[in-house]
Design a protein around this motif. Structure first.
Motif, PDB file in Angstrom:
ATOM      1  N   LYS A 117      38.707 -33.974  13.150  1.00  0.00           N
ATOM      2  CA  LYS A 117      39.120 -33.587  11.802  1.00  0.00           C
ATOM      3  C   LYS A 117      40.564 -33.082  11.747  1.00  0.00           C
ATOM      4  CE  LYS A 117      34.537 -32.121  10.117  1.00  0.00           C
ATOM      5  NZ  LYS A 117      33.758 -30.957   9.636  1.00  0.00           N
ATOM      6  N   PHE A 118      41.052 -32.514  12.877  1.00  0.00           N
ATOM      7  CA  PHE A 118      42.350 -31.849  12.787  1.00  0.00           C
ATOM      8  C   PHE A 118      43.287 -32.051  13.974  1.00  0.00           C
ATOM      9  CE2 PHE A 118      39.133 -28.753  14.233  1.00  0.00           C
ATOM     10  CZ  PHE A 118      39.644 -28.418  15.481  1.00  0.00           C
ATOM     11  N   GLU A 148      36.708 -22.268  11.771  1.00  0.00           N
ATOM     12  CA  GLU A 148      35.564 -22.158  12.672  1.00  0.00           C
ATOM     13  C   GLU A 148      34.385 -22.915  12.073  1.00  0.00           C
ATOM     14  OE1 GLU A 148      35.231 -17.933  13.078  1.00  0.00           O
ATOM     15  OE2 GLU A 148      34.028 -17.690  11.253  1.00  0.00           O
ATOM     16  N   SER A 149      33.540 -23.407  12.953  1.00  0.00           N
ATOM     17  CA  SER A 149      32.359 -24.147  12.519  1.00  0.00           C
ATOM     18  C   SER A 149      31.255 -23.976  13.549  1.00  0.00           C
ATOM     19  CB  SER A 149      32.686 -25.626  12.300  1.00  0.00           C
ATOM     20  OG  SER A 149      33.204 -26.207  13.482  1.00  0.00           O
ATOM     21  N   PHE A 150      30.038 -24.349  13.145  1.00  0.00           N
ATOM     22  CA  PHE A 150      28.839 -24.110  13.944  1.00  0.00           C
ATOM     23  C   PHE A 150      27.921 -25.315  13.825  1.00  0.00           C
ATOM     24  CE2 PHE A 150      24.430 -22.159  13.784  1.00  0.00           C
ATOM     25  CZ  PHE A 150      24.318 -21.982  15.163  1.00  0.00           C
ATOM     26  N   THR A 151      27.307 -25.708  14.919  1.00  0.00           N
ATOM     27  CA  THR A 151      26.461 -26.893  14.921  1.00  0.00           C
ATOM     28  C   THR A 151      25.294 -26.774  13.935  1.00  0.00           C
ATOM     29  OG1 THR A 151      26.951 -27.059  17.290  1.00  0.00           O
ATOM     30  CG2 THR A 151      25.253 -28.523  16.396  1.00  0.00           C
ATOM     31  N   VAL A 164      39.311 -22.046  15.935  1.00  0.00           N
ATOM     32  CA  VAL A 164      40.742 -22.309  16.100  1.00  0.00           C
ATOM     33  C   VAL A 164      41.520 -21.051  15.730  1.00  0.00           C
ATOM     34  CG1 VAL A 164      42.698 -23.765  15.471  1.00  0.00           C
ATOM     35  CG2 VAL A 164      40.374 -24.726  15.476  1.00  0.00           C
ATOM     36  N   GLY A 165      42.363 -20.587  16.643  1.00  0.00           N
ATOM     37  CA  GLY A 165      43.233 -19.453  16.384  1.00  0.00           C
ATOM     38  C   GLY A 165      44.684 -19.884  16.403  1.00  0.00           C
ATOM     39  N   SER A 166      45.522 -19.144  15.664  1.00  0.00           N
ATOM     40  CA  SER A 166      46.936 -19.502  15.566  1.00  0.00           C
ATOM     41  C   SER A 166      47.814 -18.262  15.603  1.00  0.00           C
ATOM     42  CB  SER A 166      47.192 -20.269  14.263  1.00  0.00           C
ATOM     43  OG  SER A 166      48.579 -20.514  14.077  1.00  0.00           O
ATOM     44  N   LYS A 167      48.990 -18.400  16.228  1.00  0.00           N
ATOM     45  CA  LYS A 167      50.027 -17.374  16.174  1.00  0.00           C
ATOM     46  C   LYS A 167      50.891 -17.533  14.931  1.00  0.00           C
ATOM     47  CE  LYS A 167      50.371 -16.693  21.191  1.00  0.00           C
ATOM     48  NZ  LYS A 167      51.235 -16.792  22.405  1.00  0.00           N
ATOM     49  N   GLN A 168      50.752 -18.670  14.256  1.00  0.00           N
ATOM     50  CA  GLN A 168      51.522 -18.956  13.041  1.00  0.00           C
ATOM     51  C   GLN A 168      50.567 -19.433  11.935  1.00  0.00           C
ATOM     52  OE1 GLN A 168      55.071 -21.458  13.953  1.00  0.00           O
ATOM     53  NE2 GLN A 168      54.427 -21.292  16.086  1.00  0.00           N
ATOM     54  N   MET A 226      44.842 -27.513   7.586  1.00  0.00           N
ATOM     55  CA  MET A 226      43.576 -27.513   8.321  1.00  0.00           C
ATOM     56  C   MET A 226      42.410 -27.638   7.349  1.00  0.00           C
ATOM     57  SD  MET A 226      43.880 -27.162  11.682  1.00  0.00           S
ATOM     58  CE  MET A 226      42.340 -26.396  12.186  1.00  0.00           C
ATOM     59  N   PRO A 227      41.234 -28.049   7.838  1.00  0.00           N
ATOM     60  CA  PRO A 227      40.049 -28.018   6.980  1.00  0.00           C
ATOM     61  C   PRO A 227      39.820 -26.609   6.436  1.00  0.00           C
ATOM     62  CG  PRO A 227      39.591 -29.205   9.015  1.00  0.00           C
ATOM     63  CD  PRO A 227      40.939 -28.576   9.184  1.00  0.00           C
ATOM     64  N   ALA A 228      39.159 -26.502   5.295  1.00  0.00           N
ATOM     65  CA  ALA A 228      38.922 -25.210   4.660  1.00  0.00           C
ATOM     66  C   ALA A 228      38.191 -24.267   5.615  1.00  0.00           C
ATOM     67  CB  ALA A 228      38.117 -25.401   3.382  1.00  0.00           C
ATOM     68  N   PHE A 229      38.630 -23.004   5.629  1.00  0.00           N
ATOM     69  CA  PHE A 229      38.069 -22.008   6.541  1.00  0.00           C
ATOM     70  C   PHE A 229      37.210 -21.005   5.779  1.00  0.00           C
ATOM     71  CE2 PHE A 229      39.120 -17.763   8.691  1.00  0.00           C
ATOM     72  CZ  PHE A 229      37.962 -17.795   9.457  1.00  0.00           C
ATOM     73  N   THR A 230      35.933 -20.986   6.120  1.00  0.00           N
ATOM     74  CA  THR A 230      35.016 -19.967   5.632  1.00  0.00           C
ATOM     75  C   THR A 230      34.436 -19.254   6.849  1.00  0.00           C
ATOM     76  OG1 THR A 230      34.415 -21.298   3.697  1.00  0.00           O
ATOM     77  CG2 THR A 230      32.929 -19.496   4.306  1.00  0.00           C
ATOM     78  N   PRO A 231      34.670 -17.948   6.993  1.00  0.00           N
ATOM     79  CA  PRO A 231      34.149 -17.241   8.175  1.00  0.00           C
ATOM     80  C   PRO A 231      32.639 -17.387   8.305  1.00  0.00           C
ATOM     81  CG  PRO A 231      35.723 -15.867   6.990  1.00  0.00           C
ATOM     82  CD  PRO A 231      35.469 -17.067   6.118  1.00  0.00           C
ATOM     83  N   LEU A 232      32.197 -17.659   9.505  1.00  0.00           N
ATOM     84  CA  LEU A 232      30.764 -17.777   9.772  1.00  0.00           C
ATOM     85  C   LEU A 232      30.135 -16.385   9.818  1.00  0.00           C
ATOM     86  CD1 LEU A 232      30.915 -20.432  12.636  1.00  0.00           C
ATOM     87  CD2 LEU A 232      30.135 -20.839  10.295  1.00  0.00           C
ATOM     88  N   LYS A 233      29.016 -16.231   9.109  1.00  0.00           N
ATOM     89  CA  LYS A 233      28.306 -14.953   9.095  1.00  0.00           C
ATOM     90  C   LYS A 233      26.812 -15.195   9.212  1.00  0.00           C
ATOM     91  CE  LYS A 233      31.713 -12.609   6.128  1.00  0.00           C
ATOM     92  NZ  LYS A 233      31.913 -11.884   4.853  1.00  0.00           N
TER      93      LYS A 233
END
Length: 216
Positions: A36-37, A175-178, A190-194, A202-209
């Protein structure tokens, strides 16, 4: 710490190395997620403890980074199957050679951190090696799997990965989960310094909870 850079694998056999098996559904999932990215990234890419660099579906992870300028694999001992790919022999639990600090634009870590006891040092080194991106794929649910060559120590949560990035100066941007009941399940993070650089790319990011609600 051992450190040696090869233009290609030495070809030295490793009698304990596990042979590449057929891709399981969870591996197919993580391959689709990466696709995807990974095309977004340029510059230098390194696959940490990447062994043969195989995705178990007939491709190498090198093939995913179509816009990278160069690609390297690290291994604890020389791989006999990474022919044609630059290889660094690296102990990721040891102090990092200064020559490797900020050497790469992207660090890929696919299902190796569960096999590293000093996971805090290992993630620190992942983050030191990159100028920007770290991609970590780890098991959340998986049977214990170890050999004479490596142990199996850890399982991770999304909160854990976010904190590991945070204490090393990175921000989680995806982040994503199976989410496969009764199966092996991975988390991809995926983590970034920038992080601002990747807004809208990037694909839309929704924190996993509260993942895995189907576990009784």
């Amino acid at each position: 710490m051992k450190l040696k850079l090869f233009q290609k694998s030495s070809g030295a056999p490793n009698k304990d190395r596990v042979k590449t098996s057929k891709a399981q559904p969870v591996r197919i999932w993580s391959n689709k997620e990466l696709a995807k990215f990974t095309h977004l990234f340029t510059g230098s890419v390194v696959n940490i403890s990447g062994w043969e660099d195989m995705d178990k579906q007939g491709k190498r992870y090198k093939d995913y980074f179509v816009n990278a300028d160069d690609y390297t694999v690290t291994n604890y001992t020389p791989s006999h199957s990474a022919n044609g790919i630059q290889e660094i022999v690296l102990d990721i639990e040891a102090d990092l050679d200064p020559a490797l600090v900020d050497k790469f634009d992207v660090v890929l870590s696919h299902t190796n951190l569960e096999h590293v006891f000093n996971v805090f040092k290992a993630v620190e080194n992942h983050c030191l090696m990159t100028k920007d991106i770290v991609i970590i794929i780890v098991p959340f649910i998986q049977q214990q799997h170890e050999t004479n060559e490596f142990g199996d120590y850890w399982r991770f949560t999304p909160t854990c990965l976010r904190k590991l990035y945070e204490i090393n100066g990175l921000t989680t941007i995806y982040e994503s989960f199976t989410n496969a009941p009764g199966k092996v399940n991975y988390i991809l993070s995926v983590g970034s310094k920038q992080p601002g650089k990747w807004a809208g790319k990037m694909p839309a990011f929704t924190p996993l909870k509260q993942i895995c609600p189907w576990v009784s």
